[in-house]
Design a protein around this motif. Sequence first.
Motif, PDB file in Angstrom:
ATOM      1  N   LEU A   1      43.354 104.261  14.053  1.00  0.00           N
ATOM      2  CA  LEU A   1      42.563 103.269  13.340  1.00  0.00           C
ATOM      3  C   LEU A   1      42.405 103.581  11.852  1.00  0.00           C
ATOM      4  CD1 LEU A   1      41.306 100.683  14.415  1.00  0.00           C
ATOM      5  CD2 LEU A   1      39.121 101.866  14.606  1.00  0.00           C
TER       6      LEU A   1
ATOM      7  N   ILE B   1      40.813  92.574  17.349  1.00  0.00           N
ATOM      8  CA  ILE B   1      41.306  91.864  18.527  1.00  0.00           C
ATOM      9  C   ILE B   1      41.381  90.365  18.242  1.00  0.00           C
ATOM     10  CG2 ILE B   1      40.769  91.262  20.926  1.00  0.00           C
ATOM     11  CD1 ILE B   1      39.646  94.102  21.249  1.00  0.00           C
TER      12      ILE B   1
ATOM     13  N   ILE C   1      47.783  96.568  18.363  1.00  0.00           N
ATOM     14  CA  ILE C   1      46.785  96.152  19.353  1.00  0.00           C
ATOM     15  C   ILE C   1      47.298  94.959  20.159  1.00  0.00           C
ATOM     16  CG2 ILE C   1      44.503  95.083  19.620  1.00  0.00           C
ATOM     17  CD1 ILE C   1      43.528  96.873  17.339  1.00  0.00           C
TER      18      ILE C   1
ATOM     19  N   ILE D   1      40.416 102.222  25.269  1.00  0.00           N
ATOM     20  CA  ILE D   1      39.960 100.840  25.164  1.00  0.00           C
ATOM     21  C   ILE D   1      40.735  99.982  26.155  1.00  0.00           C
ATOM     22  CG2 ILE D   1      39.547  98.905  23.606  1.00  0.00           C
ATOM     23  CD1 ILE D   1      38.216 101.528  22.705  1.00  0.00           C
TER      24      ILE D   1
ATOM     25  N   LEU E   1      42.540 105.144  21.372  1.00  0.00           N
ATOM     26  CA  LEU E   1      42.172 104.957  19.974  1.00  0.00           C
ATOM     27  C   LEU E   1      41.796 106.296  19.346  1.00  0.00           C
ATOM     28  CD1 LEU E   1      41.830 102.484  18.070  1.00  0.00           C
ATOM     29  CD2 LEU E   1      39.395 102.537  18.632  1.00  0.00           C
TER      30      LEU E   1
ATOM     31  N   LEU F   1      32.002 100.542  15.645  1.00  0.00           N
ATOM     32  CA  LEU F   1      33.327 100.479  16.251  1.00  0.00           C
ATOM     33  C   LEU F   1      33.534  99.164  16.993  1.00  0.00           C
ATOM     34  CD1 LEU F   1      36.042 101.633  17.053  1.00  0.00           C
ATOM     35  CD2 LEU F   1      34.912 102.816  18.966  1.00  0.00           C
ATOM     36  N   LYS F   2      32.544  98.720  17.727  1.00  0.00           N
ATOM     37  CA  LYS F   2      32.734  97.470  18.485  1.00  0.00           C
ATOM     38  C   LYS F   2      32.866  96.277  17.544  1.00  0.00           C
ATOM     39  CE  LYS F   2      28.367  95.446  18.711  1.00  0.00           C
ATOM     40  NZ  LYS F   2      27.974  94.024  18.580  1.00  0.00           N
TER      41      LYS F   2
ATOM     42  N   LEU G   1      36.501  96.491  16.407  1.00  0.00           N
ATOM     43  CA  LEU G   1      37.379  96.042  17.483  1.00  0.00           C
ATOM     44  C   LEU G   1      37.323  94.527  17.644  1.00  0.00           C
ATOM     45  CD1 LEU G   1      36.713  98.803  20.171  1.00  0.00           C
ATOM     46  CD2 LEU G   1      38.850  98.421  18.914  1.00  0.00           C
ATOM     47  N   SER G   2      36.141  93.960  17.497  1.00  0.00           N
ATOM     48  CA  SER G   2      35.992  92.511  17.590  1.00  0.00           C
ATOM     49  C   SER G   2      36.856  91.809  16.548  1.00  0.00           C
ATOM     50  CB  SER G   2      34.519  92.127  17.401  1.00  0.00           C
ATOM     51  OG  SER G   2      34.351  90.728  17.445  1.00  0.00           O
TER      52      SER G   2
ATOM     53  N   ILE H   1      34.909 100.558  26.507  1.00  0.00           N
ATOM     54  CA  ILE H   1      35.203 101.732  25.687  1.00  0.00           C
ATOM     55  C   ILE H   1      34.917 102.950  26.558  1.00  0.00           C
ATOM     56  CG2 ILE H   1      34.638 103.020  23.599  1.00  0.00           C
ATOM     57  CD1 ILE H   1      33.607 100.400  22.381  1.00  0.00           C
TER      58      ILE H   1
ATOM     59  N   HIS I   1      38.679 106.746  15.132  1.00  0.00           N
ATOM     60  CA  HIS I   1      37.866 105.557  15.398  1.00  0.00           C
ATOM     61  C   HIS I   1      36.514 105.574  14.693  1.00  0.00           C
ATOM     62  CE1 HIS I   1      36.202 108.534  18.068  1.00  0.00           C
ATOM     63  NE2 HIS I   1      37.340 108.576  18.753  1.00  0.00           N
TER      64      HIS I   1
ATOM     65  N   LEU J   1      35.214  93.811  27.311  1.00  0.00           N
ATOM     66  CA  LEU J   1      35.879  94.988  26.750  1.00  0.00           C
ATOM     67  C   LEU J   1      35.165  96.237  27.249  1.00  0.00           C
ATOM     68  CD1 LEU J   1      38.282  95.080  24.682  1.00  0.00           C
ATOM     69  CD2 LEU J   1      36.581  95.715  22.951  1.00  0.00           C
TER      70      LEU J   1
END
Length: 371
Positions: free
Chosen positions: A62, A194, A81, A273, A93, A186-187, A190-191, A244, A96, A242
């Motif tokens: 990342l 993705i 991804i 992930i 990942l 982090l989320k 990722l949002s 983690i 991160h 999702l």
Amino acid sequence: MDQHIQDLKEFDDQKTGVKGLVDSGIAKIPKIFICPPKNHHQTINPIDGMIKSPLKLPIINLDGFDQKGDGGRRAEIVDEIRRAMETWGFFQLVNHGVPAAVLADLLRSTKEFQEQPQEEKMEYYSRDHTRKVKYYSTGDLYLTKTAQWKDTLSFDFEDTTKMELESLPQICREEIGVYINSLNDLKNVLSELISEALGLGSDHLESLECLKIRRLLCHYYPPCPEPDLTMGILKHSDPYFLTILLQDHIPGFQVFHDNQWLDVPPLEGSLLINGGDMLQLITNGKFKSVEHRVIAGRVGPRISAACFLYPNGKNQIKPYGPLKELVSADNPPKYRETSFSEYVQYYASRGLGAAKALDHHFQFTNKTNGK
């Protein structure tokens, strides 16, 4: 009462979990832990517990995700991804942003909770789904009727920005709070990534309010005297959007890929992930929710922590369906709309080890017109 059910209840009523059995010095596992032959390790050698295969789960770095434009790494990361989620449904990942010390502290404190005197943790032992903090052995014990070789400390969070830390066991209270709050950034990343991997705007998943940190399961897998007869966790896909996952250095986690079970070797400092069933649903099957499991082993304890992301509040009852941006005349909806609450209720009614709930009940049979 059926003898098998009675044996399950007697084990459950002791409130000491699998760790209590190991502490008692058993040389053979009780019958309630013996899995049906279809769930056995098959071609896996229980001594080393792994299938040898050249296939490896994608590892995504990342570092540089915030570098856009010419020479930036964001487009490269987004493409990695996309390919991982289309092909594997999983990726490891690295870089991160969650400090290594935070990961280590969570694993250590989980182990310390499970290894404290039984009377210190028995007060948390419960199957009451309304309790926000609980400890148990095999969540669907009476549904699957097969105990699995693990104990779990479970936390449900209403609002991770205002966690009520006093409800958590003191032995792991600070570590849990720091870890969960460390995952917030982090989320969000990722949002965005993705969303972009789907060819959508970076705020698309955020606008759906479907990726809120809601649950953390801290698993403890004691060493097993007969690992070829039981499982740490039966095969399943996750019902969430999702997941983690943090795992320690002891192997055991496997994914089902290319019609075989493949080992996911622990990678120090990484987070695993994976997309859940609801992500597969809203992406109309573009991103996969893949079955996975944990095998029991003679070496242990193995520690892991799974953090699940899904809607909160009223968003749990609103309908989610294939995103209109991802469907067309040539690619009609594959799944019917459902709320997260409805889906999880159906998923939970089937138990782990059953056929995939999403394909079994929510997939259209006539994919040409979505009816």
